[in-house]
Write a protein that holds these residues in place. Structure first.
Motif, mmCIF file in Angstrom:
data_model
loop_
_atom_site.group_PDB
_atom_site.id
_atom_site.type_symbol
_atom_site.label_atom_id
_atom_site.label_comp_id
_atom_site.label_asym_id
_atom_site.label_seq_id
_atom_site.Cartn_x
_atom_site.Cartn_y
_atom_site.Cartn_z
ATOM 1 N N SER A 21 0.628 -1.082 -0.087
ATOM 2 C CA SER A 21 0.187 0.281 0.003
ATOM 3 C C SER A 21 0.550 1.296 -0.474
ATOM 4 C CB SER A 21 -1.403 -0.272 1.351
ATOM 5 O OG SER A 21 -0.161 0.109 2.511
ATOM 6 N N ALA A 22 1.812 1.656 0.566
ATOM 7 C CA ALA A 22 2.898 2.478 1.193
ATOM 8 C C ALA A 22 3.598 2.947 -0.482
ATOM 9 C CB ALA A 22 3.907 2.649 1.431
ATOM 10 N N ALA A 23 4.446 3.788 -0.929
ATOM 11 C CA ALA A 23 4.970 3.584 -2.059
ATOM 12 C C ALA A 23 5.965 2.862 -2.311
ATOM 13 C CB ALA A 23 5.658 5.525 -2.024
ATOM 14 N N PRO A 24 5.960 2.661 -3.260
ATOM 15 C CA PRO A 24 7.078 1.056 -4.006
ATOM 16 C C PRO A 24 8.451 1.558 -3.732
ATOM 17 C CG PRO A 24 6.050 2.103 -5.905
ATOM 18 C CD PRO A 24 5.294 2.558 -4.715
ATOM 19 N N GLN A 25 9.192 0.768 -3.732
ATOM 20 C CA GLN A 25 10.940 0.667 -3.290
ATOM 21 C C GLN A 25 11.324 2.173 -3.339
ATOM 22 O OE1 GLN A 25 11.390 1.573 -7.579
ATOM 23 N NE2 GLN A 25 10.769 -0.421 -8.419
ATOM 24 N N SER A 26 11.325 2.885 -2.523
ATOM 25 C CA SER A 26 12.090 3.999 -1.289
ATOM 26 C C SER A 26 11.658 3.526 -0.368
ATOM 27 C CB SER A 26 11.605 5.382 -2.122
ATOM 28 O OG SER A 26 10.204 5.404 -2.297
ATOM 29 N N VAL A 27 10.055 3.025 -0.628
ATOM 30 C CA VAL A 27 9.836 2.997 1.380
ATOM 31 C C VAL A 27 10.679 1.792 2.432
ATOM 32 C CG1 VAL A 27 8.209 2.072 2.629
ATOM 33 C CG2 VAL A 27 7.461 3.344 0.615
ATOM 34 N N PRO A 28 10.568 1.047 1.607
ATOM 35 C CA PRO A 28 12.408 0.847 3.102
ATOM 36 C C PRO A 28 13.528 1.474 3.038
ATOM 37 C CG PRO A 28 11.762 -1.099 1.525
ATOM 38 C CD PRO A 28 11.189 0.047 1.107
ATOM 39 N N ARG A 86 3.276 12.515 4.351
ATOM 40 C CA ARG A 86 3.808 12.605 3.800
ATOM 41 C C ARG A 86 5.013 12.915 3.671
ATOM 42 N NH1 ARG A 86 1.832 17.364 7.442
ATOM 43 N NH2 ARG A 86 3.778 16.513 8.894
ATOM 44 N N LEU A 87 5.840 11.387 4.292
ATOM 45 C CA LEU A 87 6.738 11.181 4.387
ATOM 46 C C LEU A 87 6.521 9.415 3.182
ATOM 47 C CD1 LEU A 87 8.787 11.059 6.980
ATOM 48 C CD2 LEU A 87 9.118 12.569 5.519
ATOM 49 N N GLY A 88 5.699 9.119 2.697
ATOM 50 C CA GLY A 88 5.690 7.755 1.851
ATOM 51 C C GLY A 88 5.458 6.263 3.048
ATOM 52 N N LEU A 89 5.987 6.914 4.610
ATOM 53 C CA LEU A 89 5.373 5.336 4.975
ATOM 54 C C LEU A 89 4.844 4.923 5.138
ATOM 55 C CD1 LEU A 89 8.243 6.891 7.783
ATOM 56 C CD2 LEU A 89 8.517 5.630 5.694
ATOM 57 N N ILE A 90 3.551 5.037 5.205
ATOM 58 C CA ILE A 90 1.884 4.852 5.042
ATOM 59 C C ILE A 90 1.161 5.443 3.886
ATOM 60 C CG2 ILE A 90 2.397 4.177 7.847
ATOM 61 C CD1 ILE A 90 0.208 6.590 8.001
ATOM 62 N N PRO A 91 0.250 4.471 3.669
ATOM 63 C CA PRO A 91 -0.922 5.843 2.677
ATOM 64 C C PRO A 91 -1.363 6.287 2.849
ATOM 65 C CG PRO A 91 -1.807 3.116 2.800
ATOM 66 C CD PRO A 91 -0.154 3.197 3.663
ATOM 67 N N THR A 92 -1.407 7.488 2.336
ATOM 68 C CA THR A 92 -2.770 7.999 2.011
ATOM 69 C C THR A 92 -4.409 7.259 2.299
ATOM 70 O OG1 THR A 92 -0.847 10.013 1.943
ATOM 71 C CG2 THR A 92 -2.946 10.588 1.591
ATOM 72 N N PRO A 93 -4.806 8.305 2.656
ATOM 73 C CA PRO A 93 -6.623 8.034 2.406
ATOM 74 C C PRO A 93 -7.073 8.593 1.648
ATOM 75 C CG PRO A 93 -5.848 8.063 4.892
ATOM 76 C CD PRO A 93 -5.049 8.444 4.769
#
Length: 249
Positions: free
Chosen positions: A171-178, A242-249
């Motif tokens: 659900s979060a932004a791919p690739q860059s999230v980790p 905002r950091l893309g760690l969790i999805p924005t509803p």
């Protein structure tokens, strides 16, 4: 087993959590090898984890033979009949019928095993998820069955962690999230708590989901606040979004 559990709960790749446990769990309850079943599975599909040491033997099985193992005789019917998820051995569940069953003959041929100990995950419904531990020789002892029961909460916690990390990856932004999570120094455990904070769960509810105390939840939350530079739940969730760690509803 404790060191393996700690390593599992600090593992960022959800695909590695159960293999880590599978390497140590058989020894805890007197077994020799382990197969685990997760998600929605049946005789033909679903997540079934097979140790590399015996994977080749499973590759040679015919489809109906593999389906026989996946069916989980004699445990599936027993656990499906009620809420009890106490670990059981095949011998104690089926009695003398176990040794004469097609499943017993098959595991003897494939795994050189005579007995199976089922360790279902607590609170699971049909299909029953969890693992089966195999051994040769005598049946599992009372002490070994009790040891299996004692590790059930740990297995449930790791499985909850796996599901939440997979949800996070989807659900979060791919690739860059980790990388972003690592930049914030958030541990995998803190990430799962953060996800549940975003779900508006209370500390008590988070504790029940993760199998930890309210106090431990509050400690995780305090660390999340410190690492994200926030002071309350709402600002923490907004910053994480905002950091893309969790999805924005």
């Amino acid at each position: 087993m404790l060191s393996v559990a700690v390593a599992a709960l600090n593992e960022r790749d959800p695909g590695r959590l159960w293999p880590l446990l599978a390497s140590a769990l058989p020894g805890v309850c007197g077994g020799e090898t382990l197969v685990y079943k997760l998600d929605d599975w049946n005789e033909t599909e679903g997540t079934v984890g097979i140790p590399p040491a015996v994977a080749a033997a499973f590759d040679d099985l015919a489809e109906d033979e593999l389906g026989l193992l996946r069916a989980g005789y004699p445990f599936a019917r027993r656990y499906a009949a009620g809420p009890d998820r106490t670990p059981l051995t095949a011998r104690r569940t089926a009695g003398s019928a176990w040794s004469a069953s097609p499943t017993a003959r098959l595991i003897g041929e494939v795994l050189d095993a005579d007995h199976v100990l089922a360790i279902p995950l607590p609170r699971t419904t049909t299909p029953i998820t969890g693992c089966m531990v195999y051994r040769s020789g005598a049946d599992f002892t009372d002490d070994q069955v009790r040891a299996a029961e004692q590790v059930q909460p740990l297995l449930a916690a790791v499985e909850e962690q796996r599901q939440l990390l997979e949800r996070w990856q989807r659900s979060a932004a791919p690739q860059s999230v980790p990388e972003r999570a690592a930049d914030c120094a958030l541990t995998p455990r803190e990430l799962t708590v953060l996800l549940l904070l975003a779900d508006a769960l209370t500390a008590a509810a988070i504790g029940r989901r993760l199998g930890i105390s309210d106090r431990t939840v509050h400690k995780h939350v305090e660390k999340i606040y410190r690492k994200l530079g926030t002071r309350d739940r709402i600002s923490t969730v907004l910053r994480a979004q905002r950091l893309g760690l969790i999805p924005t509803p």
